[in-house]
Design a protein around this motif. Structure first.
Motif, PDB file in Angstrom:
ATOM      1  N   GLY A   8     -15.309 -33.857 -42.780  1.00 31.26           N
ATOM      2  CA  GLY A   8     -14.891 -32.503 -43.103  1.00 31.26           C
ATOM      3  C   GLY A   8     -13.784 -32.383 -44.128  1.00 31.26           C
ATOM      4  N   SER A  17      -8.484 -23.465 -46.594  1.00 32.66           N
ATOM      5  CA  SER A  17      -8.780 -23.927 -45.237  1.00 32.66           C
ATOM      6  C   SER A  17      -9.805 -25.047 -45.262  1.00 32.66           C
ATOM      7  N   ARG A  19     -12.048 -27.518 -42.100  1.00 28.75           N
ATOM      8  CA  ARG A  19     -12.287 -27.809 -40.686  1.00 28.75           C
ATOM      9  C   ARG A  19     -12.746 -29.252 -40.573  1.00 28.75           C
ATOM     10  N   SER A  21     -13.850 -32.615 -38.267  1.00 27.02           N
ATOM     11  CA  SER A  21     -14.530 -32.938 -37.011  1.00 27.02           C
ATOM     12  C   SER A  21     -14.406 -34.424 -36.725  1.00 27.02           C
ATOM     13  N   TRP A  36      -5.231 -35.741 -33.402  1.00 25.45           N
ATOM     14  CA  TRP A  36      -5.467 -35.896 -34.833  1.00 25.45           C
ATOM     15  C   TRP A  36      -4.178 -36.447 -35.446  1.00 25.45           C
ATOM     16  N   PHE A  67      -2.594 -24.930 -37.936  1.00 25.37           N
ATOM     17  CA  PHE A  67      -3.684 -25.792 -37.476  1.00 25.37           C
ATOM     18  C   PHE A  67      -4.053 -25.435 -36.038  1.00 25.37           C
ATOM     19  N   THR A  68      -5.341 -25.580 -35.736  1.00 26.12           N
ATOM     20  CA  THR A  68      -5.822 -25.358 -34.379  1.00 26.12           C
ATOM     21  C   THR A  68      -6.768 -26.487 -33.994  1.00 26.12           C
ATOM     22  N   SER A  70      -9.384 -28.180 -31.226  1.00 25.53           N
ATOM     23  CA  SER A  70     -10.296 -27.767 -30.160  1.00 25.53           C
ATOM     24  C   SER A  70     -11.223 -28.936 -29.835  1.00 25.53           C
ATOM     25  N   SER A  79     -12.310 -30.994 -32.996  1.00 27.77           N
ATOM     26  CA  SER A  79     -12.185 -30.398 -34.327  1.00 27.77           C
ATOM     27  C   SER A  79     -10.749 -30.014 -34.621  1.00 27.77           C
ATOM     28  N   LEU A  80     -10.464 -29.905 -35.900  1.00 26.98           N
ATOM     29  CA  LEU A  80      -9.141 -29.458 -36.342  1.00 26.98           C
ATOM     30  C   LEU A  80      -9.355 -28.416 -37.430  1.00 26.98           C
ATOM     31  N   GLN A  81      -9.063 -27.179 -37.103  1.00 24.21           N
ATOM     32  CA  GLN A  81      -9.131 -26.099 -38.085  1.00 24.21           C
ATOM     33  C   GLN A  81      -7.782 -26.021 -38.783  1.00 24.21           C
ATOM     34  N   ASN A  83      -5.634 -24.116 -41.645  1.00 21.99           N
ATOM     35  CA  ASN A  83      -5.498 -22.936 -42.492  1.00 21.99           C
ATOM     36  C   ASN A  83      -4.177 -22.989 -43.250  1.00 21.99           C
TER      37      ASN A  83
END
Length: 119
Positions: A8, A17, A19, A21, A36, A67-68, A70, A79-81, A83
């Protein structure tokens, strides 16, 4: 041997942004904390975000609010979103798992995924 595969990453402009994985080939994530990590050129690897099997999260101060993390326990993925990316977020990003309450990392470092934030 369990494999961790990160994906990703890419080149993005500041403010953009991405994302990320992380997929595990075995059940290494099951019941464990997954984090992460990132390593920038010339710097030590650092933990940026982690998530417990129950979904509790923790973030480095430098990424809080941007960062988020999940996880999907059924799919064995985390995952790491990311932004509002900044140039200082440029690094290779990796994921690893550890048992709750321990600092011992399980498995091995994967190839990582390169994130480059630049205009």
């Amino acid at each position: 041997q369990v494999q961790l595969v990160e994906s990703g990453g890419g080149l993005v402009q500041p403010g953009g942004s991405l994302r990320l994985s992380c997929a595990a080939s075995g059940s290494i994530f099951s019941g464990n904390v997954v984090g992460w990590y990132r390593q920038a050129p010339g710097k030590q690897r650092e933990l940026v975000a982690s998530i417990t099997s129950g979904g509790n999260t923790d973030y480095a101060d430098s990424v809080k609010g941007r960062f988020t993390i999940s996880r999907d326990n059924a799919k064995n993925t985390v995952s790491l979103q990311m932004n509002s990316l900044k140039p200082e977020d440029t690094a290779i990003y990796y994921c690893r798992a550890r048992p709750p309450g321990y600092n011992l990392l399980l498995g091995n470092w994967g190839q990582g995924t390169q994130v480059t934030v630049s205009s």
